[in-house]
Motif scaffolding. Structure first.
Motif, PDB file in Angstrom:
ATOM      1  N   GLN A   1       0.821  -1.205   0.000  1.00 60.47           N
ATOM      2  CA  GLN A   1       0.000   0.000   0.000  1.00 60.47           C
ATOM      3  C   GLN A   1       0.857   1.257   0.000  1.00 60.47           C
ATOM      4  OE1 GLN A   1      -3.019   0.443  -0.541  1.00 60.47           O
ATOM      5  NE2 GLN A   1      -4.242  -1.249   0.185  1.00 60.47           N
ATOM      6  N   GLY A   2       1.932   1.277   0.790  1.00 61.46           N
ATOM      7  CA  GLY A   2       2.789   2.452   0.858  1.00 61.46           C
ATOM      8  C   GLY A   2       3.428   2.765  -0.483  1.00 61.46           C
ATOM      9  N   ALA A   3       3.837   1.735  -1.222  1.00 62.23           N
ATOM     10  CA  ALA A   3       4.445   1.939  -2.529  1.00 62.23           C
ATOM     11  C   ALA A   3       3.429   2.501  -3.509  1.00 62.23           C
ATOM     12  CB  ALA A   3       5.019   0.620  -3.052  1.00 62.23           C
ATOM     13  N   LYS A   4       2.182   2.020  -3.409  1.00 59.36           N
ATOM     14  CA  LYS A   4       1.145   2.517  -4.302  1.00 59.36           C
ATOM     15  C   LYS A   4       0.843   3.983  -4.008  1.00 59.36           C
ATOM     16  CE  LYS A   4      -2.900   0.525  -4.090  1.00 59.36           C
ATOM     17  NZ  LYS A   4      -4.217  -0.091  -4.247  1.00 59.36           N
ATOM     18  N   ALA A   5       0.832   4.369  -2.743  1.00 58.02           N
ATOM     19  CA  ALA A   5       0.556   5.759  -2.377  1.00 58.02           C
ATOM     20  C   ALA A   5       1.658   6.680  -2.884  1.00 58.02           C
ATOM     21  CB  ALA A   5       0.412   5.897  -0.862  1.00 58.02           C
ATOM     22  N   GLU A   6       2.913   6.228  -2.814  1.00 57.55           N
ATOM     23  CA  GLU A   6       4.009   7.054  -3.298  1.00 57.55           C
ATOM     24  C   GLU A   6       3.967   7.194  -4.813  1.00 57.55           C
ATOM     25  OE1 GLU A   6       7.873   6.062  -1.868  1.00 57.55           O
ATOM     26  OE2 GLU A   6       7.130   5.705   0.152  1.00 57.55           O
ATOM     27  N   ALA A   7       3.560   6.142  -5.533  1.00 59.05           N
ATOM     28  CA  ALA A   7       3.472   6.206  -6.974  1.00 59.05           C
ATOM     29  C   ALA A   7       2.343   7.132  -7.410  1.00 59.05           C
ATOM     30  CB  ALA A   7       3.266   4.812  -7.552  1.00 59.05           C
ATOM     31  N   ALA A   8       1.282   7.217  -6.609  1.00 57.30           N
ATOM     32  CA  ALA A   8       0.133   8.042  -6.956  1.00 57.30           C
ATOM     33  C   ALA A   8       0.406   9.525  -6.715  1.00 57.30           C
ATOM     34  CB  ALA A   8      -1.085   7.614  -6.152  1.00 57.30           C
ATOM     35  N   ALA A   9       1.341   9.855  -5.824  1.00 56.86           N
ATOM     36  CA  ALA A   9       1.620  11.249  -5.486  1.00 56.86           C
ATOM     37  C   ALA A   9       3.085  11.571  -5.760  1.00 56.86           C
ATOM     38  CB  ALA A   9       1.293  11.509  -4.020  1.00 56.86           C
ATOM     39  N   PRO A  10       3.427  11.918  -7.022  1.00 52.15           N
ATOM     40  CA  PRO A  10       4.822  12.233  -7.328  1.00 52.15           C
ATOM     41  C   PRO A  10       5.245  13.538  -6.667  1.00 52.15           C
ATOM     42  CG  PRO A  10       3.442  12.737  -9.204  1.00 52.15           C
ATOM     43  CD  PRO A  10       2.563  12.072  -8.171  1.00 52.15           C
ATOM     44  N   GLU A  11       6.530  13.675  -6.433  1.00 49.93           N
ATOM     45  CA  GLU A  11       7.088  14.864  -5.798  1.00 49.93           C
ATOM     46  C   GLU A  11       7.386  15.921  -6.852  1.00 49.93           C
ATOM     47  OE1 GLU A  11       7.630  15.630  -2.574  1.00 49.93           O
ATOM     48  OE2 GLU A  11       6.616  13.783  -2.014  1.00 49.93           O
ATOM     49  N   THR A  12       6.398  16.725  -7.204  1.00 49.31           N
ATOM     50  CA  THR A  12       6.592  17.830  -8.127  1.00 49.31           C
ATOM     51  C   THR A  12       6.812  19.081  -7.306  1.00 49.31           C
ATOM     52  OG1 THR A  12       5.141  16.759  -9.707  1.00 49.31           O
ATOM     53  CG2 THR A  12       5.624  19.071 -10.068  1.00 49.31           C
ATOM     54  N   ASN A  13       7.913  19.754  -7.567  1.00 49.15           N
ATOM     55  CA  ASN A  13       8.274  20.903  -6.760  1.00 49.15           C
ATOM     56  C   ASN A  13       8.436  22.128  -7.658  1.00 49.15           C
ATOM     57  OD1 ASN A  13       9.071  22.551  -4.705  1.00 49.15           O
ATOM     58  ND2 ASN A  13      11.066  21.602  -4.427  1.00 49.15           N
ATOM     59  N   PHE A  14       7.584  23.131  -7.427  1.00 44.15           N
ATOM     60  CA  PHE A  14       7.672  24.380  -8.163  1.00 44.15           C
ATOM     61  C   PHE A  14       8.140  25.508  -7.256  1.00 44.15           C
ATOM     62  CE2 PHE A  14       4.388  21.981 -10.470  1.00 44.15           C
ATOM     63  CZ  PHE A  14       4.930  21.996 -11.731  1.00 44.15           C
ATOM     64  N   ALA A  15       8.555  25.195  -6.044  1.00 44.13           N
ATOM     65  CA  ALA A  15       8.926  26.213  -5.057  1.00 44.13           C
ATOM     66  C   ALA A  15      10.265  26.857  -5.407  1.00 44.13           C
ATOM     67  CB  ALA A  15       9.004  25.587  -3.664  1.00 44.13           C
ATOM     68  N   SER A  16      10.436  28.074  -4.902  1.00 43.85           N
ATOM     69  CA  SER A  16      11.702  28.789  -5.027  1.00 43.85           C
ATOM     70  C   SER A  16      12.427  28.736  -3.690  1.00 43.85           C
ATOM     71  CB  SER A  16      11.450  30.249  -5.412  1.00 43.85           C
ATOM     72  OG  SER A  16      10.893  30.334  -6.688  1.00 43.85           O
ATOM     73  N   LYS A  17      13.639  29.284  -3.654  1.00 44.18           N
ATOM     74  CA  LYS A  17      14.408  29.283  -2.411  1.00 44.18           C
ATOM     75  C   LYS A  17      13.841  30.245  -1.384  1.00 44.18           C
ATOM     76  CE  LYS A  17      18.585  27.927  -4.726  1.00 44.18           C
ATOM     77  NZ  LYS A  17      19.479  26.966  -4.188  1.00 44.18           N
ATOM     78  N   SER A  18      13.150  31.310  -1.837  1.00 40.09           N
ATOM     79  CA  SER A  18      12.566  32.269  -0.903  1.00 40.09           C
ATOM     80  C   SER A  18      11.327  32.894  -1.526  1.00 40.09           C
ATOM     81  CB  SER A  18      13.575  33.355  -0.535  1.00 40.09           C
ATOM     82  OG  SER A  18      13.844  34.158  -1.665  1.00 40.09           O
ATOM     83  N   VAL A  19      10.477  33.468  -0.680  1.00 40.51           N
ATOM     84  CA  VAL A  19       9.253  34.117  -1.165  1.00 40.51           C
ATOM     85  C   VAL A  19       9.587  35.344  -2.026  1.00 40.51           C
ATOM     86  CG1 VAL A  19       7.129  35.283  -0.464  1.00 40.51           C
ATOM     87  CG2 VAL A  19       7.837  33.196   0.702  1.00 40.51           C
ATOM     88  N   PRO A  20      10.520  36.218  -1.611  1.00 35.16           N
ATOM     89  CA  PRO A  20      10.837  37.360  -2.489  1.00 35.16           C
ATOM     90  C   PRO A  20      11.341  36.936  -3.868  1.00 35.16           C
ATOM     91  CG  PRO A  20      11.701  37.759  -0.295  1.00 35.16           C
ATOM     92  CD  PRO A  20      11.208  36.349  -0.321  1.00 35.16           C
ATOM     93  N   ARG A  21      12.140  35.894  -3.918  1.00 31.77           N
ATOM     94  CA  ARG A  21      12.637  35.405  -5.206  1.00 31.77           C
ATOM     95  C   ARG A  21      11.479  34.886  -6.060  1.00 31.77           C
ATOM     96  NH1 ARG A  21      17.735  31.489  -5.401  1.00 31.77           N
ATOM     97  NH2 ARG A  21      18.645  33.435  -4.705  1.00 31.77           N
ATOM     98  N   HIS A  22      10.537  34.203  -5.423  1.00 32.84           N
ATOM     99  CA  HIS A  22       9.391  33.671  -6.158  1.00 32.84           C
ATOM    100  C   HIS A  22       8.505  34.811  -6.671  1.00 32.84           C
ATOM    101  CE1 HIS A  22       7.079  30.100  -7.235  1.00 32.84           C
ATOM    102  NE2 HIS A  22       6.015  30.884  -7.103  1.00 32.84           N
ATOM    103  N   LEU A  23       8.291  35.817  -5.829  1.00 35.89           N
ATOM    104  CA  LEU A  23       7.494  36.970  -6.254  1.00 35.89           C
ATOM    105  C   LEU A  23       8.175  37.729  -7.395  1.00 35.89           C
ATOM    106  CD1 LEU A  23       6.221  38.273  -2.811  1.00 35.89           C
ATOM    107  CD2 LEU A  23       4.935  37.003  -4.546  1.00 35.89           C
ATOM    108  N   ALA A  24       9.504  37.795  -7.377  1.00 33.56           N
ATOM    109  CA  ALA A  24      10.238  38.444  -8.466  1.00 33.56           C
ATOM    110  C   ALA A  24      10.038  37.674  -9.771  1.00 33.56           C
ATOM    111  CB  ALA A  24      11.715  38.542  -8.122  1.00 33.56           C
ATOM    112  N   ARG A  25      10.083  36.348  -9.708  1.00 28.90           N
ATOM    113  CA  ARG A  25       9.828  35.539 -10.902  1.00 28.90           C
ATOM    114  C   ARG A  25       8.427  35.794 -11.433  1.00 28.90           C
ATOM    115  NH1 ARG A  25       9.935  30.300  -8.986  1.00 28.90           N
ATOM    116  NH2 ARG A  25       8.735  29.835 -10.830  1.00 28.90           N
ATOM    117  N   GLY A  26       7.451  35.923 -10.526  1.00 27.41           N
ATOM    118  CA  GLY A  26       6.083  36.201 -10.948  1.00 27.41           C
ATOM    119  C   GLY A  26       5.956  37.568 -11.590  1.00 27.41           C
TER     120      GLY A  26
END
Length: 117
Positions: A5-30
């Motif tokens: 079950q644990g393996a199936k749960a991990e396969a269903a929820a991939p680790e997609t990361n769109f985060a930046s190193k900091s909020v100001p950096r992310h706001l600048a990109r936006g």
């Protein structure tokens, strides 16, 4: 043979990361991404349709699309404050206990009535 079950749960929820190193950096990109989109459309009457070539550059700033940027903003803000725990195929989002992680001790129970402890 069925996967655990644990393996199936991990396969269903991939680790997609769109985060930046900091909020100001992310706001600048936006700001760069939205500025490129708005500027390329607004400059069409002045400089012609060639200005629309700047719009795809916004995709680089957004790391995909404006929705990806919004998801990344939420991830950047919540980084270190929330953690996902998956048990038997059920994933929950809980507050991260940074003090317990730093000392490798079990987290103190907060917001639990004394009668139930």
């Amino acid at each position: 043979m069925k996967p655990a079950q644990g393996a199936k749960a991990e396969a269903a929820a991939p680790e997609t990361n769109f985060a930046s190193k900091s909020v100001p950096r992310h706001l600048a990109r936006g700001a760069i991404g939205f500025g490129l989109i708005i500027g390329s459309i607004a400059l069409v009457p002045v400089a012609g349709p060639a200005t629309l070539l700047a719009a795809p550059l916004a995709l680089l700033a957004f790391r995909g699309c404006p929705t990806c940027w919004m998801v990344g903003l939420a991830q950047t803000i919540s980084r270190g404050r929330l953690e996902r725990q998956c048990v038997d195929g059920v994933c929950t989002l809980t507050k991260a206990h940074t003090a317990a992680k730093a000392t490798d001790e079990p987290a103190a129970r907060t917001n639990v009535p004394a009668a139930s402890q």
